[in-house]
Each structure stands twice: as C-alpha cells, then as structure tokens.
Design a protein around this motif. Structure first.
Motif, PDB file in Angstrom:
ATOM      1  N   MET A   4       0.762  -1.166   0.232  1.00  0.00           N
ATOM      2  CA  MET A   4      -0.056  -0.144  -0.102  1.00  0.00           C
ATOM      3  C   MET A   4       1.201   1.435  -0.467  1.00  0.00           C
ATOM      4  N   LYS A   5       0.734   2.044  -1.343  1.00  0.00           N
ATOM      5  CA  LYS A   5       1.370   3.523  -1.313  1.00  0.00           C
ATOM      6  C   LYS A   5       0.447   4.570  -0.163  1.00  0.00           C
ATOM      7  N   ILE A   6       1.009   5.221   0.369  1.00  0.00           N
ATOM      8  CA  ILE A   6       1.138   6.257   1.411  1.00  0.00           C
ATOM      9  C   ILE A   6       0.554   7.497   1.005  1.00  0.00           C
ATOM     10  N   ARG A   7      -0.578   8.206   0.474  1.00  0.00           N
ATOM     11  CA  ARG A   7      -0.310   9.460  -0.759  1.00  0.00           C
ATOM     12  C   ARG A   7      -0.305  10.083   0.334  1.00  0.00           C
ATOM     13  N   ARG A   8      -0.429  10.312   1.404  1.00  0.00           N
ATOM     14  CA  ARG A   8      -0.578  11.616   2.000  1.00  0.00           C
ATOM     15  C   ARG A   8      -0.357  11.699   3.590  1.00  0.00           C
ATOM     16  N   ILE A   9       0.559  12.278   4.301  1.00  0.00           N
ATOM     17  CA  ILE A   9       0.985  12.581   5.418  1.00  0.00           C
ATOM     18  C   ILE A   9       0.213  13.412   6.286  1.00  0.00           C
ATOM     19  N   TYR A  10      -1.160  13.402   7.297  1.00  0.00           N
ATOM     20  CA  TYR A  10      -1.422  14.453   8.089  1.00  0.00           C
ATOM     21  C   TYR A  10      -1.415  14.469   8.892  1.00  0.00           C
ATOM     22  N   ASN A  11      -0.789  15.898   9.698  1.00  0.00           N
ATOM     23  CA  ASN A  11      -0.225  16.336  11.447  1.00  0.00           C
ATOM     24  C   ASN A  11      -1.243  16.944  11.512  1.00  0.00           C
ATOM     25  N   LEU A  12      -1.882  16.025  12.871  1.00  0.00           N
ATOM     26  CA  LEU A  12      -3.440  16.391  13.210  1.00  0.00           C
ATOM     27  C   LEU A  12      -3.052  16.859  15.170  1.00  0.00           C
ATOM     28  N   ASP A  13      -2.537  18.492  15.399  1.00  0.00           N
ATOM     29  CA  ASP A  13      -2.244  19.163  16.462  1.00  0.00           C
ATOM     30  C   ASP A  13      -3.812  19.725  17.446  1.00  0.00           C
ATOM     31  N   PHE A  14      -4.018  18.432  18.098  1.00  0.00           N
ATOM     32  CA  PHE A  14      -4.856  19.259  19.165  1.00  0.00           C
ATOM     33  C   PHE A  14      -4.941  20.170  20.209  1.00  0.00           C
ATOM     34  N   LYS A  15      -5.307  20.662  20.203  1.00  0.00           N
ATOM     35  CA  LYS A  15      -5.927  21.825  21.245  1.00  0.00           C
ATOM     36  C   LYS A  15      -6.483  22.025  22.443  1.00  0.00           C
ATOM     37  N   ASN A  59      -7.320   7.622  -1.063  1.00  0.00           N
ATOM     38  CA  ASN A  59      -6.178   7.047  -1.251  1.00  0.00           C
ATOM     39  C   ASN A  59      -5.534   6.611   0.539  1.00  0.00           C
ATOM     40  N   PRO A  60      -4.890   6.068   0.586  1.00  0.00           N
ATOM     41  CA  PRO A  60      -4.044   5.422   1.194  1.00  0.00           C
ATOM     42  C   PRO A  60      -2.767   6.613   2.241  1.00  0.00           C
ATOM     43  N   VAL A  61      -3.730   7.028   3.275  1.00  0.00           N
ATOM     44  CA  VAL A  61      -3.537   7.947   4.089  1.00  0.00           C
ATOM     45  C   VAL A  61      -2.454   7.590   5.660  1.00  0.00           C
ATOM     46  N   LYS A  62      -1.723   8.580   5.979  1.00  0.00           N
ATOM     47  CA  LYS A  62      -0.578   8.634   7.446  1.00  0.00           C
ATOM     48  C   LYS A  62      -1.404   9.211   8.457  1.00  0.00           C
ATOM     49  N   ILE A  63      -1.904   9.276   9.239  1.00  0.00           N
ATOM     50  CA  ILE A  63      -3.032  10.352  10.328  1.00  0.00           C
ATOM     51  C   ILE A  63      -1.245  10.689  11.417  1.00  0.00           C
ATOM     52  N   LYS A  64      -0.876  11.781  11.972  1.00  0.00           N
ATOM     53  CA  LYS A  64       0.200  11.735  12.913  1.00  0.00           C
ATOM     54  C   LYS A  64      -0.665  12.780  13.903  1.00  0.00           C
TER      55      LYS A  64
END
Length: 143
Positions: free
Chosen positions: A1-12, A123-128
């Motif tokens: 699986m090829k990851i298309r995007r990486i999202y960095n979510l910074d919670f407040k 598409n496949p994504v990575k969430i941080k």
C-alpha cells in the motif's frame, strides 16, 4: 500500500461542555468525549476521558458545536451519572476535511458516527496526532 499523504493533526486540548462557547472558530476536526471532571488538591481541574463518542468536521468549529448539533442528544445518551461532554479540536484546511475526517472515523470507530465506519473511500493516508487528544492512536495508516 502506497501512502499518498501524511496528515499531522495538532489537537488543542479539552474543553468541557460548560465552556464550549470558547471553542475555536477555525476549520477543522472536533472529537467528542464523555468524561469526568476532577478537582485537584491545588484547586485546579483535570478530566478523565472515558470514551470517544464522535468525530466531526466543520468550517467553523465554534458555530457547529454551539449551534443545534443534530447528534447532541445522541452524545448525551452515552453519559453516565457524573459524566459530561468534552471536546478536542484541531485545525484542518477545508479542502482536506472530508478525507481526514473519514480516515479518523474509520480507524477509531466512534459509536455515534454512522458514515465512514464500514469503508474508507480515499487513497491511503498516514495520520499523526499530537497535542491534547485521547483514545486514538498517535499514528496510524488507513487505506
């Protein structure tokens, strides 16, 4: 699986139901929890979160939560005695909201959400995740 995007979510951080009018007015995700408020020895308050109930998105989080949210009664139906609702938010650009929300719902499976629980149609994504968020993995891949 090829990851298309990486999202960095910074919670407040966590905002309790009684202070939800202070939620931000930016575009992003909001996580709804049930939890208990505790008063510490130094007269400060902390919360113990019990369950992630719902993940939503909004162009303006403050307006969305402080308006008549269609799931408010559903969230409240999960509360046990002494519990209250808590919210954690993170900014996400409007054009990314659908994909990021779908990935988080599919991964976390909150009980009140109905859409995006059975399938993820992007598409496949990575969430941080970082910051003050709970009951979801710090990093995960969906796709």
């Amino acid at each position: 699986m090829k990851i298309r995007r990486i999202y960095n979510l910074d919670f407040k951080g966590f905002t309790r139901e009684g202070k939800k009018n202070t939620l931000p007015d930016y575009s992003g995700l909001y996580f709804v929890y049930r939890g208990v408020r505790h008063k510490g020895k130094d007269n400060t308050y902390t919360c113990s979160l019990k369950e992630l109930l719902y993940i939503g998105q909004a162009e303006n989080i403050n307006e969305r939560i402080n308006g008549e949210h269609e799931h408010f009664e559903d969230w409240c139906s999960y509360l046990d005695e002494g519990e209250m609702l808590y919210y954690s938010t993170c900014p996400v650009p409007q054009y990314q909201l659908d994909e990021v929300e779908a990935a988080c719902i599919y991964h976390a499976q909150p009980p009140v959400n109905t859409q995006n629980k059975d399938s993820y149609n992007y598409n496949p994504v990575k969430i941080k995740t970082s910051g003050r968020v709970a009951l979801i993995d710090k990093e995960f891949i969906v796709g």
